[in-house]
Design an enzyme around this catalytic site. Structure first.
Site, mmCIF file in Angstrom:
data_model
loop_
_atom_site.group_PDB
_atom_site.id
_atom_site.type_symbol
_atom_site.label_atom_id
_atom_site.label_comp_id
_atom_site.label_asym_id
_atom_site.label_seq_id
_atom_site.Cartn_x
_atom_site.Cartn_y
_atom_site.Cartn_z
ATOM 1 C CD GLU A 235 -2.746 -1.279 2.381
ATOM 2 O OE1 GLU A 235 -2.739 -0.473 3.166
ATOM 3 O OE2 GLU A 235 -3.787 -1.941 2.540
ATOM 4 C CG ASN A 276 -0.645 -7.181 -1.444
ATOM 5 O OD1 ASN A 276 -1.431 -7.596 -2.100
ATOM 6 N ND2 ASN A 276 -0.931 -6.975 -0.101
ATOM 7 C CG HIS A 312 -9.844 -5.674 0.723
ATOM 8 N ND1 HIS A 312 -10.129 -6.838 1.609
ATOM 9 C CD2 HIS A 312 -8.734 -5.547 1.212
ATOM 10 C CE1 HIS A 312 -9.151 -7.157 2.270
ATOM 11 N NE2 HIS A 312 -8.228 -6.496 1.873
ATOM 12 C CD GLU A 342 -4.733 -7.906 1.802
ATOM 13 O OE1 GLU A 342 -5.578 -7.143 2.542
ATOM 14 O OE2 GLU A 342 -3.495 -7.773 2.086
ATOM 15 C CG ASP A 344 -12.836 -8.960 2.140
ATOM 16 O OD1 ASP A 344 -12.711 -8.039 1.364
ATOM 17 O OD2 ASP A 344 -12.295 -8.933 3.237
HETATM 18 C C1 XIL Z 1 -6.122 -6.182 8.472
HETATM 19 C C2 XIL Z 1 -6.518 -7.317 9.534
HETATM 20 O O1 XIL Z 1 -7.281 -8.145 8.775
HETATM 21 C C3 XIL Z 1 -6.952 -6.938 10.820
HETATM 22 O O2 XIL Z 1 -7.150 -8.089 11.674
HETATM 23 C C4 XIL Z 1 -6.201 -5.854 11.199
HETATM 24 O O3 XIL Z 1 -6.823 -5.411 12.365
HETATM 25 C C5 XIL Z 1 -5.880 -4.808 10.436
HETATM 26 O O4 XIL Z 1 -5.373 -5.218 9.117
HETATM 27 N N1 XIL Z 1 -4.902 -4.612 3.997
HETATM 28 C C6 XIL Z 1 -3.918 -5.487 4.329
HETATM 29 C C7 XIL Z 1 -4.120 -6.349 5.491
HETATM 30 O O5 XIL Z 1 -2.779 -5.335 3.751
HETATM 31 O O6 XIL Z 1 -2.980 -6.268 6.185
HETATM 32 C C8 XIL Z 1 -4.988 -5.746 6.347
HETATM 33 O O7 XIL Z 1 -5.455 -6.713 7.321
HETATM 34 C C9 XIL Z 1 -6.562 -5.400 5.559
HETATM 35 C C10 XIL Z 1 -6.085 -4.361 4.423
#
Ligand code: XIL
Length: 434
Positions: A235, A276, A312, A342, A344
């Site tokens: 990020e 990422n 996401h 990631e 969802d």
């Molecule tokens: C999130 C986790 O799922 C949570 O448990 C934590 O509190 C915060 O981080 N992008 C990312 C992940 O790269 O590391 C993040 O994970 C979600 C967004």
């Protein structure tokens, strides 16, 4: 989060977004995903264990207890000679590297993905891994690659300047090795979940470079040979395409990215190294900026192997997958691998429940994005940010949204799970093997 939904277009189409609707979607998805800047971390409970080394593989002293729990109370070993007793997996054999080879059941997600070579993955919540049998069983059965959700982040793995804590990350890696799964390391340079000593310390540029080097060589070195792919930088880019102001960019400058990749490569030349980020599926200024950065890194000979698309999504709000395949292809044309890292798809909850139409739309979305990965020969893995709504980051971060994963809170399959099964069954055998 009603205010957030109010100004959104009523219905998304897969093609031809106007600039206005793009900006509306971008703005809202961005707001949803920018939660971490405004919110303190939710850290899972900690379990401290003593780490011992045995034949080059780090084993936590508490692993026997952990493994026993994993085996539902029966005794099991975790480590080089371990076999799985926690899941209905196929026959187990050992290979020369000591990783137990477990074939996934034919009807499982990973079993169905096998002909394509795509790995189906999930983030792993280490507390749930220890505490819940259905969690462990599903994890072992359905997945070919796992990402520690939090336990490799700086704040947890390097809590003090002179102290590392590998215990929970080791547990996940040991579980993965015992169940024939690969591991996706997450992450090595980020702006969130950093320890106070790093965020609030005063360091010269040279000192910060040294700190970055020491962390990466220690962490990547600790897991050397056991991590298939690392999110090296996470990020780094803002939604407008500018470089995010972080401890790294402010203290070192933009070249922290190439330093991080180089340090990681030096520590484990076999691991695949990824940039990422989220919202790359939107296209637009952020995607362009990431494209330019990874192109320049590649052209300079920096050891970058791929780009991770977090993906996401917000059901009925985020763009659907039609524009995604060309975006993946552009990155692949640079000579890079891609991965969904990631996934969802959050649903707006009404009195805590989900509407049937939302679940059906979510199933379509899951199917489309799995399809996009399967049909892109350089898409290596389709990883979800968890697999059961019982353990998902969405509700705690975005009250009013949830149900973003393919199993419900009772580990029962939702339409999204069946949609993945259908897609894998029909498309995986027809795709070129990775
Ligand atoms: C999130 C986790 O799922 C949570 O448990 C934590 O509190 C915060 O981080 N992008 C990312 C992940 O790269 O590391 C993040 O994970 C979600 C967004």
């Amino acid at each position: 989060m009603p205010g957030l939904m109010r100004d959104l277009p009523a219905r998304r189409t897969t093609q031809g977004q106007s600039a206005t609707t793009f900006r509306a979607v971008d703005k809202n998805v961005w707001r949803l995903l920018s939660f971490l800047e405004a919110r303190p971390d939710r850290q899972p409970g900690s379990v401290r264990t003593r780490v011992v080394k045995r034949r080059g593989v780090a084993l936590a002293a508490s692993v026997v207890v952990f493994a026993s729990a994993c085996a539902g109370g029966t005794t099991a070993n975790v480590g080089p000679q371990a076999t799985s007793t926690s899941a209905p997996s196929g026959p187990a054999t050992s290979n020369p590297t000591g990783t137990t080879v477990v074939s996934h059941p034919a009807g499982s997600l990973q079993g169905l993905a096998e002909p394509s070579g795509v790995l189906i993955g999930t983030a792993v919540d280490s507390a749930a891994l220890i505490a819940e049998v259905p969690y462990r069983d599903t994890l072992a059965k359905d997945f070919g690659i796992v990402t520690p959700e939090n336990d490799m982040k700086w704040g947890l793995i390097h809590p003090e300047r002179d102290r590392y804590d590998f215990a929970k990350a080791d547990q996940i890696v040991d579980f993965a090795q015992a169940h024939g799964q690969q591991v996706h390391g997450h992450n090595l340079a980020w702006h969130n979940q950093n320890p106070d000593w790093l965020e609030h310390g005063t360091f010269t540029r040279d000192e910060l470079i040294q700190i970055l080097h020491d962390h990466i060589s220690t962490v990547v070195g600790h897991f050397k040979g056991r991590i298939a792919m690392w999110d090296v930088v996470n990020e780094a880019i803002e939604s407008d395409g500018s470089l995010r102001q972080t401890v790294w960019s402010k203290g070192i400058g933009p070249d922290y990215l190439e330093l991080a990749f180089t340090f990681a490569h030096d520590a484990d030349p076999t691991a695949k190294l990824y940039y990422n980020d989220y919202a790359l599926e939107l296209g637009g200024p952020k995607t362009e900026a990431v494209y330019n950065i990874v192109r320049d890194l590649k052209n300079k000979g920096v050891p970058i192997d791929g780009v991770g698309f977090q993906t996401h999504l917000v059901n009925q709000v985020s763009p659907r997958a039609a524009n995604f395949a060309p975006i993946l292809q552009r990155f692949v044309d640079l000579g890079l691998d891609v991965a969904i890292t990631e996934f969802d798809d959050a649903i707006k909850l009404t009195a805590g429940t989900t509407a049937a139409a939302d679940l059906e739309q979510q199933a379509v979305t899951y199917r489309e994005f799995v399809h996009a990965c399967l049909t892109q020969v350089r898409c290596r893995s389709f990883t979800m940010w968890g697999f059961t709504d019982q353990h998902s980051w969405i509700p705690s971060i975005l009250p009013g949204l949830g149900a973003g994963l393919p199993l419900d809170k009772n580990y029962q399959p939702k339409p999204a799970y069946q949609a993945m099964v259908d897609e894998l069954r029909s498309t995986a055998p027809a795709t070129p093997k990775r």
